[in-house]
Write a protein that holds these residues in place. Structure first.
Motif, short mmCIF file in Angstrom:
data_model
loop_
_atom_site.label_atom_id
_atom_site.label_comp_id
_atom_site.label_asym_id
_atom_site.label_seq_id
_atom_site.Cartn_x
_atom_site.Cartn_y
_atom_site.Cartn_z
N ASN A 179 -15.10 -11.50 7.05
CA ASN A 179 -14.18 -11.09 6.00
C ASN A 179 -14.91 -11.02 4.67
O ASN A 179 -15.91 -11.71 4.46
CB ASN A 179 -13.02 -12.08 5.90
N GLN A 180 -14.39 -10.22 3.77
CA GLN A 180 -15.00 -10.08 2.45
C GLN A 180 -15.07 -11.41 1.71
O GLN A 180 -16.05 -11.68 1.02
CB GLN A 180 -14.22 -9.05 1.61
N SER A 181 -14.04 -12.23 1.84
CA SER A 181 -14.04 -13.51 1.14
C SER A 181 -15.22 -14.37 1.58
O SER A 181 -15.92 -14.97 0.75
CB SER A 181 -12.72 -14.26 1.38
N SER A 203 -3.80 -14.96 4.22
CA SER A 203 -4.21 -13.55 4.31
C SER A 203 -5.60 -13.39 3.69
O SER A 203 -5.99 -14.17 2.81
CB SER A 203 -3.22 -12.65 3.59
N GLU A 204 -6.31 -12.37 4.13
CA GLU A 204 -7.64 -12.11 3.57
C GLU A 204 -7.55 -11.84 2.08
O GLU A 204 -8.41 -12.26 1.31
CB GLU A 204 -8.31 -10.95 4.30
N GLY A 205 -6.52 -11.18 1.64
CA GLY A 205 -6.35 -10.91 0.21
C GLY A 205 -6.25 -12.18 -0.60
O GLY A 205 -6.88 -12.32 -1.65
N LEU A 206 -5.45 -13.14 -0.12
CA LEU A 206 -5.30 -14.41 -0.83
C LEU A 206 -6.59 -15.21 -0.78
O LEU A 206 -7.03 -15.77 -1.80
CB LEU A 206 -4.13 -15.21 -0.24
N ASN A 207 -7.23 -15.27 0.38
CA ASN A 207 -8.52 -15.97 0.49
C ASN A 207 -9.55 -15.36 -0.45
O ASN A 207 -10.32 -16.08 -1.09
CB ASN A 207 -9.04 -15.94 1.93
N LEU A 208 -9.57 -14.04 -0.53
CA LEU A 208 -10.52 -13.37 -1.41
C LEU A 208 -10.26 -13.74 -2.87
O LEU A 208 -11.19 -14.01 -3.63
CB LEU A 208 -10.46 -11.85 -1.22
N ILE A 209 -9.00 -13.79 -3.26
CA ILE A 209 -8.67 -14.21 -4.63
C ILE A 209 -9.16 -15.63 -4.89
O ILE A 209 -9.80 -15.90 -5.91
CB ILE A 209 -7.15 -14.08 -4.89
#
Length: 154
Positions: free
Chosen positions: A7-9, A74-80
Protein backbone atom coordinates in the motif's frame (compact mmCIF):
# COMPACT_ATOMS: atom_id res chain seq x y z
CA UNK A 1 5.49 -9.85 -1.51
CA UNK A 2 6.45 -7.61 -4.40
CA UNK A 3 7.04 -3.98 -3.59
CA UNK A 4 4.38 -3.03 -6.14
CA UNK A 5 1.83 -4.79 -3.93
CA UNK A 6 2.55 -2.64 -0.87
CA UNK A 7 0.00 0.00 0.00
CA UNK A 8 1.06 3.59 -0.54
CA UNK A 9 1.02 4.27 3.20
CA UNK A 10 3.52 1.48 3.84
CA UNK A 11 5.65 2.39 0.83
CA UNK A 12 5.91 6.08 1.81
CA UNK A 13 6.88 5.22 5.38
CA UNK A 14 9.61 2.84 4.13
CA UNK A 15 10.94 5.38 1.62
CA UNK A 16 11.08 8.12 4.25
CA UNK A 17 12.81 5.77 6.64
CA UNK A 18 15.60 5.55 4.10
CA UNK A 19 15.55 9.32 3.52
CA UNK A 20 15.82 9.98 7.25
CA UNK A 21 18.67 7.47 7.54
CA UNK A 22 20.49 9.19 4.66
CA UNK A 23 19.93 12.63 6.18
CA UNK A 24 21.24 11.26 9.47
CA UNK A 25 24.38 10.12 7.69
CA UNK A 26 24.81 13.48 5.93
CA UNK A 27 24.32 15.43 9.15
CA UNK A 28 26.78 13.02 10.77
CA UNK A 29 29.41 14.12 8.25
CA UNK A 30 28.50 17.74 8.97
CA UNK A 31 28.74 17.08 12.72
CA UNK A 32 32.14 15.40 12.32
CA UNK A 33 33.38 18.32 10.20
CA UNK A 34 32.33 20.81 12.88
CA UNK A 35 33.91 18.73 15.63
CA UNK A 36 37.20 18.55 13.73
CA UNK A 37 37.25 22.30 13.10
CA UNK A 38 36.07 23.50 16.51
CA UNK A 39 38.53 24.53 19.23
CA UNK A 40 36.18 22.86 21.73
CA UNK A 41 35.88 19.74 19.52
CA UNK A 42 32.08 20.16 19.43
CA UNK A 43 29.49 20.53 16.75
CA UNK A 44 26.77 23.15 17.01
CA UNK A 45 23.96 22.04 19.31
CA UNK A 46 21.35 21.85 16.53
CA UNK A 47 23.67 20.04 14.13
CA UNK A 48 23.93 17.35 16.78
CA UNK A 49 20.15 17.34 17.26
CA UNK A 50 19.54 17.14 13.50
CA UNK A 51 21.91 14.19 13.27
CA UNK A 52 20.38 12.28 16.18
CA UNK A 53 16.76 13.03 15.33
CA UNK A 54 17.24 11.91 11.73
CA UNK A 55 18.70 8.63 12.90
CA UNK A 56 15.82 8.16 15.37
CA UNK A 57 13.10 9.06 12.87
CA UNK A 58 14.44 6.41 10.45
CA UNK A 59 13.42 3.43 12.62
CA UNK A 60 10.34 5.31 13.83
CA UNK A 61 9.22 5.50 10.20
CA UNK A 62 9.71 1.75 9.83
CA UNK A 63 7.51 1.22 12.87
CA UNK A 64 4.92 3.51 11.28
CA UNK A 65 5.17 1.36 8.11
CA UNK A 66 4.55 -1.82 10.09
CA UNK A 67 1.59 -0.26 11.89
CA UNK A 68 0.12 0.88 8.57
CA UNK A 69 0.67 -2.60 7.10
CA UNK A 70 -1.31 -4.33 9.86
CA UNK A 71 -3.93 -1.61 10.36
CA UNK A 72 -7.52 -2.51 9.45
CA UNK A 73 -8.43 1.07 8.54
CA UNK A 74 -8.92 2.08 4.93
CA UNK A 75 -5.80 2.77 2.90
CA UNK A 76 -6.84 6.41 2.62
CA UNK A 77 -7.00 6.83 6.40
CA UNK A 78 -3.74 4.93 6.92
CA UNK A 79 -2.08 7.12 4.31
CA UNK A 80 -3.26 10.26 6.09
CA UNK A 81 -1.92 8.95 9.41
CA UNK A 82 1.45 8.08 7.82
CA UNK A 83 1.77 11.38 5.97
CA UNK A 84 0.98 13.39 9.11
CA UNK A 85 3.83 11.64 10.93
CA UNK A 86 6.24 11.97 8.01
CA UNK A 87 5.39 15.66 7.62
CA UNK A 88 6.12 16.44 11.27
CA UNK A 89 9.25 14.25 11.35
CA UNK A 90 10.53 16.11 8.26
CA UNK A 91 9.50 19.51 9.65
CA UNK A 92 11.43 18.84 12.85
CA UNK A 93 14.59 17.70 11.07
CA UNK A 94 14.50 20.64 8.66
CA UNK A 95 14.08 23.13 11.51
CA UNK A 96 17.04 21.58 13.34
CA UNK A 97 19.17 21.73 10.19
CA UNK A 98 18.19 25.37 9.70
CA UNK A 99 19.06 26.27 13.30
CA UNK A 100 22.35 24.39 12.93
CA UNK A 101 23.13 26.19 9.69
CA UNK A 102 22.31 29.62 11.08
CA UNK A 103 24.00 28.96 14.46
CA UNK A 104 21.66 31.53 15.92
CA UNK A 105 20.45 29.70 19.02
CA UNK A 106 21.01 26.67 21.18
CA UNK A 107 17.39 26.73 22.35
CA UNK A 108 14.61 27.28 19.83
CA UNK A 109 12.19 28.01 22.69
CA UNK A 110 14.28 30.90 24.06
CA UNK A 111 12.48 34.20 23.67
CA UNK A 112 12.52 36.14 21.51
CA UNK A 113 12.30 33.28 19.02
CA UNK A 114 15.16 33.93 16.64
CA UNK A 115 15.68 32.50 13.17
CA UNK A 116 18.59 34.18 11.49
CA UNK A 117 17.84 37.90 11.32
CA UNK A 118 14.17 37.39 12.01
CA UNK A 119 12.31 37.29 15.27
CA UNK A 120 9.39 34.90 15.05
CA UNK A 121 6.16 35.69 16.88
CA UNK A 122 5.64 33.67 20.04
CA UNK A 123 2.36 32.24 18.71
CA UNK A 124 4.13 30.74 15.67
CA UNK A 125 6.40 28.37 17.61
CA UNK A 126 3.68 27.57 20.13
CA UNK A 127 1.21 26.75 17.35
CA UNK A 128 3.75 24.62 15.51
CA UNK A 129 4.47 22.61 18.68
CA UNK A 130 0.76 22.14 19.44
CA UNK A 131 0.07 20.93 15.88
CA UNK A 132 3.12 18.65 16.03
CA UNK A 133 2.05 17.07 19.32
CA UNK A 134 -1.58 16.61 18.28
CA UNK A 135 -0.61 15.43 14.80
CA UNK A 136 2.04 12.91 15.79
CA UNK A 137 0.19 11.53 18.80
CA UNK A 138 -3.16 11.40 17.02
CA UNK A 139 -1.85 9.83 13.82
CA UNK A 140 0.22 7.27 15.69
CA UNK A 141 -2.59 6.23 18.02
CA UNK A 142 -4.83 5.92 14.97
CA UNK A 143 -2.40 3.50 13.36
CA UNK A 144 -1.87 1.69 16.65
CA UNK A 145 -5.61 1.17 17.18
CA UNK A 146 -6.00 -0.03 13.60
CA UNK A 147 -3.15 -2.47 14.13
CA UNK A 148 -4.53 -3.71 17.43
CA UNK A 149 -7.87 -4.39 15.74
CA UNK A 150 -6.09 -6.01 12.81
CA UNK A 151 -4.21 -8.34 15.13
CA UNK A 152 -7.37 -9.16 17.07
CA UNK A 153 -6.19 -7.46 20.26
CA UNK A 154 -8.89 -4.78 20.45
Amino acid sequence: METGMLNQSVAWAIIFSGVFLWVGMLTGVWKYYQIRHSPQARAHYYVDIAHRSSLLYAPASLIIAVLAYFSVWSEGLNLIFVLINLFFFSFSILSYVLYGWLKDTTNQFKQPHQMGRWHLPKWMLSSAMIFLVIGELGATVGLLLGTMRGLGKF
